[in-house]
Design an enzyme around this catalytic site. Sequence first.
Site, mmCIF file in Angstrom:
data_model
loop_
_atom_site.group_PDB
_atom_site.id
_atom_site.type_symbol
_atom_site.label_atom_id
_atom_site.label_comp_id
_atom_site.label_asym_id
_atom_site.label_seq_id
_atom_site.Cartn_x
_atom_site.Cartn_y
_atom_site.Cartn_z
ATOM 1 N N LYS A 144 0.843 -1.192 0.000
ATOM 2 C CA LYS A 144 0.000 0.000 0.000
ATOM 3 C C LYS A 144 0.879 1.244 0.000
ATOM 4 O O LYS A 144 2.011 1.145 0.485
ATOM 5 C CB LYS A 144 -0.947 0.032 1.203
ATOM 6 N N TYR A 229 -4.479 4.069 6.036
ATOM 7 C CA TYR A 229 -4.988 3.132 7.065
ATOM 8 C C TYR A 229 -6.299 3.657 7.648
ATOM 9 O O TYR A 229 -7.208 2.887 7.926
ATOM 10 C CB TYR A 229 -3.977 2.973 8.203
HETATM 11 P P1 NDP Z 1 12.546 1.240 2.363
HETATM 12 O O1 NDP Z 1 13.097 2.550 1.959
HETATM 13 O O2 NDP Z 1 13.014 0.657 3.630
HETATM 14 O O3 NDP Z 1 12.842 0.163 1.211
HETATM 15 C C1 NDP Z 1 12.538 0.388 -0.121
HETATM 16 C C2 NDP Z 1 13.442 -0.482 -0.994
HETATM 17 O O4 NDP Z 1 13.077 -0.276 -2.348
HETATM 18 C C3 NDP Z 1 14.926 -0.128 -0.930
HETATM 19 O O5 NDP Z 1 15.598 -0.744 0.132
HETATM 20 C C4 NDP Z 1 15.423 -0.600 -2.271
HETATM 21 O O6 NDP Z 1 15.644 -2.001 -2.208
HETATM 22 C C5 NDP Z 1 14.229 -0.403 -3.185
HETATM 23 N N1 NDP Z 1 14.341 0.775 -4.038
HETATM 24 C C6 NDP Z 1 14.366 0.765 -5.377
HETATM 25 N N2 NDP Z 1 14.467 1.984 -5.876
HETATM 26 C C7 NDP Z 1 14.522 2.845 -4.830
HETATM 27 C C8 NDP Z 1 14.641 4.252 -4.714
HETATM 28 N N3 NDP Z 1 14.700 5.060 -5.790
HETATM 29 N N4 NDP Z 1 14.677 4.791 -3.476
HETATM 30 C C9 NDP Z 1 14.602 4.018 -2.405
HETATM 31 N N5 NDP Z 1 14.476 2.657 -2.440
HETATM 32 C C10 NDP Z 1 14.439 2.078 -3.654
HETATM 33 O O7 NDP Z 1 10.964 1.373 2.348
HETATM 34 P P2 NDP Z 1 9.907 0.509 3.149
HETATM 35 O O8 NDP Z 1 10.323 -0.915 3.153
HETATM 36 O O9 NDP Z 1 9.607 1.156 4.425
HETATM 37 O O10 NDP Z 1 8.601 0.690 2.217
HETATM 38 C C11 NDP Z 1 8.445 -0.012 0.993
HETATM 39 C C12 NDP Z 1 6.950 -0.123 0.663
HETATM 40 O O11 NDP Z 1 6.310 -0.858 1.698
HETATM 41 C C13 NDP Z 1 6.220 1.209 0.600
HETATM 42 O O12 NDP Z 1 5.270 1.177 -0.426
HETATM 43 C C14 NDP Z 1 5.508 1.334 1.951
HETATM 44 O O13 NDP Z 1 4.316 2.089 1.881
HETATM 45 C C15 NDP Z 1 5.214 -0.123 2.243
HETATM 46 N N6 NDP Z 1 5.139 -0.398 3.688
HETATM 47 C C16 NDP Z 1 4.066 -1.090 4.149
HETATM 48 C C17 NDP Z 1 3.929 -1.369 5.485
HETATM 49 C C18 NDP Z 1 2.766 -2.155 5.968
HETATM 50 O O14 NDP Z 1 2.601 -2.305 7.176
HETATM 51 N N7 NDP Z 1 1.940 -2.693 5.077
HETATM 52 C C19 NDP Z 1 4.910 -0.897 6.456
HETATM 53 C C20 NDP Z 1 6.046 -0.227 5.862
HETATM 54 C C21 NDP Z 1 6.134 0.016 4.523
HETATM 55 P P3 NDP Z 1 16.911 -2.697 -2.932
HETATM 56 O O15 NDP Z 1 18.125 -2.160 -2.248
HETATM 57 O O16 NDP Z 1 16.680 -4.145 -2.699
HETATM 58 O O17 NDP Z 1 16.837 -2.326 -4.379
#
Ligand code: NDP
Length: 375
Positions: A144, A229
């Site tokens: 989401k 949410y």
């Molecule tokens: P993070 O920033 O921790 O991780 C995002 C990952 O995406 C990065 O580690 C990287 O992985 C990849 N990535 C690719 N391109 C980019 C870019 N341009 N900038 C940054 N990261 C990039 O984010 P979150 O894990 O917190 O969030 C990811 C998704 O999950 C979002 O959509 C958020 O809304 C959702 N979310 C949902 C939750 C829930 O409870 N349902 C809770 C938290 C987040 P890599 O190094 O492997 O390429």
Amino acid sequence: MKNTRRNFLQKISIASALVPFSNLKTVANIENNVQETLGEKYEGKKLRVVLCGLGSYATNQLLPGLKQSQMCELVGIVTGTPAKKEAWMAKHNLLEKNCYNYENFDSIKDNPDVDAVYIVLPNSMHAPFTIRAAKAGKHVMCEKPMSMNVKEAKEMIAVCKANNVSLSIGYRLHYEPFTNEVMRLAKDKDFGKVKFVDGKFAWKNRDLKAWRMNYPLSGGGAFMDVGIYCINASRYATGEEPISVTAQAFKTEPEIYRDIEETYQWQLTFPSGAIAHGMSSYAFNAHKLAVHYENGNLEMQPAYDYGPIKGNTSKGPMDFPHTHHQTLMLDGIADSILNNKPFKISGEEGLKDQIIMEAIVKAVKTGKSVKIKYS
Ligand code: NDP
């Protein structure tokens, strides 16, 4: 944790929370090995999942969820960070042929050992990667908010349909027992009709360099991130779809939240006459859901994070087990896919929230009440 009677009762109620999954008798609990206690193990086919984007949520929540899941199995990854690829392959016994980067991802279409892709990328990448995964013939689970806007959400649904794959959105709370009770109360009306819902979700986000602060990647601010949410909660707490909205935006710290929304609040009206107030912010902390019925009240705080969720109703404390939301959700989605059952958290469910969010943004911009249209 000691093996007390309360733990035993918790295990029983966790198992009963799984009634919809007819072939699943067990559930992972982060504190108890419920599977061992109940002596039952799922032996059927597993959904083979690739995690796409190895950030905080994928690593700290979905990975443990996949490990504890009965019906899913982590078989691969998609990452733009080569060091993560090496580390995850070694730590989780992943085959190199199931590990991709963002450039070669489309070749996953030739991989018969992957059933589904779980997209955990910044919001702007949800639609493009959902579409790429669907065109590769893989089922899609997407975090989401499902997209940056309604147009993208509709396209995601259409492409998944055209390619005969499912689309699920990561609304983990739909599998969580406290939240299921809120939904049940809307349906069974123990306290009569819902009159007023108040949802607040805010967290202090000071990470100026992160994608959440970058409008082109996040599509907004706290509203896109956590306001969703409260919108979703107002729908499941009433069991209705809102028909109009007024909304206001505020910046208490404009120097920090320069390019994104800081604090939003909105007022939704529902066909029955129920009203919902919602609020999201990055400037302070709030995690509350209150539902006011004709003949009683419910209050949950915290209501949306990974738990333990706590709550009270007019009848007393809400006594439900603390579960691992992501495990339950992953098993629920896998059960739908593998056993051809209805999807609880489909793309259409996500689309409704996107439609409401777009109406809220329009209400902020115009300062007027906006009618919400779903078709
Ligand atoms: P993070 O920033 O921790 O991780 C995002 C990952 O995406 C990065 O580690 C990287 O992985 C990849 N990535 C690719 N391109 C980019 C870019 N341009 N900038 C940054 N990261 C990039 O984010 P979150 O894990 O917190 O969030 C990811 C998704 O999950 C979002 O959509 C958020 O809304 C959702 N979310 C949902 C939750 C829930 O409870 N349902 C809770 C938290 C987040 P890599 O190094 O492997 O390429």
